[in-house]
Design an enzyme around this catalytic site. Structure first.
Site, PDB file in Angstrom:
ATOM      1  CB  SER A  43      -0.920   9.641   6.188  1.00 35.96           C
ATOM      2  OG  SER A  43      -0.467   9.248   6.304  1.00 35.96           O
ATOM      3  CE  LYS A 103       1.037  10.053   2.389  1.00 30.77           C
ATOM      4  NZ  LYS A 103       0.335  10.398   3.869  1.00 30.77           N
TER       5      LYS A 103
END
Length: 267
Positions: A43, A103
């Protein structure tokens, strides 16, 4: 014989004490300073690759109950805290799953964030993006889970070259980083406008078409479990540098090591 038994017993006790204090010191180091973290998913490509190993700087934002293993720190709220900066790559505890995620911080408290046609808007303004070539990798199993990459040039045979568009995105505070686009019209290329509540943060993955992040609710409504808004107490630390990297299922597979990523700064 008695003396020999006493010496043996004393040696065992010394070993036990040594192991105990080693574990205590390691626990203190992990709680207060740096926590090891393996990248399990794609991701955050191409900033972080599957199999990257890094130490998370836990001093960056202060401490909360989630700073300790098993969330055992007897802390209410956050102490010795400093505010993260837009664009920081952060490891945090998932609000509902209880596992650690990594993230990029995109939205600060009070910001309005939305995606339109794959373009990021913050507070009504489009974020500057510039083409940055093509990201390539081999289409083959990656990491311990054997994850196959998503390719914009599919169908790609196993062992072939997998491609994705790469752009450089510059956030309102001037921080620039690369993002990847696998294909247009992805489910999260268009979203409603989110307003980040006070004391919360909005996160996104750099591999925009392969990241369940703050664009998706963390409770699993709608069939997907994302991250949603992340309260500040869930922040664990900042990811500053890749220490080691391996594309294989095991560290023993030395031929899958990526020496060019050793000690690479994260931006």
């Amino acid at each position: 014989m008695a003396d020999k038994a006493i010496r043996k017993e004393g040696g065992i006790w010394e070993t036990v004490k040594t192991v105990f204090w080693a574990l205590v010191i390691a626990g203190i180091f992990r709680t207060l300073f740096f926590q090891p973290f393996w990248i399990p998913s794609g991701s955050m490509k191409d900033t972080l690759l599957i199999g990257d190993f890094l130490f998370v700087n836990k001093m960056a934002y202060g401490y909360s109950r989630y700073s300790c293993p098993f969330s055992m720190c007897p802390i209410s709220g956050r102490i010795l805290g400093s505010e993260p900066k837009e664009g920081d790559v952060i490891v945090f505890r998932h609000p509902t799953l209880g596992v650690d995620y990594v993230k990029r911080l995109i939205g600060m408290p009070g910001d309005r964030v939305k995606m339109t046609d794959g373009r990021l808007f913050i507070n009504g303004q489009p974020v500057k993006t510039e083409p940055a070539g093509v990201f390539t990798e081999l289409k083959e199993p990656q990491g311990r889970a054997g994850t196959m990459p998503i390719c914009s040039n599919d169908p790609v045979p196993r062992g072939g070259v997998c491609e994705k568009e790469r752009f450089t995105e510059t956030l309102p505070n001037g921080v620039s980083h690369d993002i990847l686009n696998a294909f247009d019209g992805a489910p999260l290329d268009d979203t409603a406008e989110f307003t980040v509540p006070a004391g919360n943060y909005f996160f996104m993955g750099d591999n925009r078409d392969n990241s369940l992040d703050s664009r998706v609710d963390s409770t699993g409504r709608g069939g997907m479990v994302g991250v949603g808004m992340v309260p500040e107490e869930y922040l664990i630390g900042r990811a500053d540098r890749v220490i080691f990297s391996s594309a294989g299922k095991s560290l023993l597979y030395f031929w899958t090591w990526r020496p060019d990523r050793f000690f690479r700064a994260i931006r």
